[in-house]
Write a protein that holds these residues in place. Structure first.
Motif, PDB file in Angstrom:
ATOM      1  N   SER A 119       0.823  -1.217   0.000  1.00 24.40           N
ATOM      2  CA  SER A 119       0.000   0.000   0.000  1.00 24.40           C
ATOM      3  C   SER A 119       0.855   1.263   0.000  1.00 24.40           C
ATOM      4  N   SER A 120       1.982   1.263   0.742  1.00 26.25           N
ATOM      5  CA  SER A 120       2.828   2.461   0.741  1.00 26.25           C
ATOM      6  C   SER A 120       3.553   2.607  -0.589  1.00 26.25           C
ATOM      7  N   LYS A 153       1.088   4.148  -2.934  1.00 22.25           N
ATOM      8  CA  LYS A 153       0.857   5.556  -2.621  1.00 22.25           C
ATOM      9  C   LYS A 153       2.004   6.432  -3.122  1.00 22.25           C
TER      10      LYS A 153
END
Length: 157
Positions: A50-51, A54
């Motif tokens: 997820s990071s 992002k």
């Protein structure tokens, strides 16, 4: 009981604080991209899916209209933590914010001292980078102007 007490004391002495609060054991000295590596080496983080998504999304937003030049400064405190990120200039003007710099993970947040930096000298680092449309990063040498560097990049592409 005596051994348990001694073990507890040794355990407490051996524990090192992982506090992220700024700590400066001496005055900051100025450094550029290459000069900082004489004092500190980045601790490369492990990114979650997820990071990673992002930071790629933020970088894609920044380069949506072409290459972007980012000029910023930050401090590396005596604990090896990045502090006080400050975006100084962008080309094109106004294309990014401090939040974009942080979300795009262009600056390492943790550092370990080099062998010659036994005093954990804190630094104020000024960096410049060019974020390319393919999301690669080009970093000009400390002694070259950003305009000279961009001209050289254009000749190569």
């Amino acid at each position: 009981m005596k051994y348990l007490t001694m073990f507890t004391v040794l355990l407490l002495i051996g524990c090192k604080s992982t506090d992220d609060k700024p700590f400066y054991n001496t005055a900051l000295i100025d450094a550029g991209y290459m000069a900082k590596l004489d004092y500190w080496q980045p601790q490369v983080p492990k990114f979650s899916a997820s990071s990673t998504a992002k930071y790629k999304e933020t970088r894609k937003k920044l380069v949506s209209q072409g290459a972007v030049v980012l000029i910023y400064e930050y401090e590396i405190d005596s604990n090896g933590n990045t502090q006080n990120i400050n975006l100084l200039k962008t080309i094109p003007d106004g294309i990014a914010t401090n939040k974009d710099i942080i979300q795009s993970q262009l600056i390492y947040t943790k550092w370990k001292p080099t062998q010659k930096n036994h005093t954990n000298q804190p630094l104020k680092v000024k960096e410049r980078l060019v974020l390319m449309p393919n999301l690669s990063i080009a970093i000009p040498p400390d002694d070259e102007t950003i305009l000279e560097f961009v001209k050289t990049l254009k000749k190569k592409t």
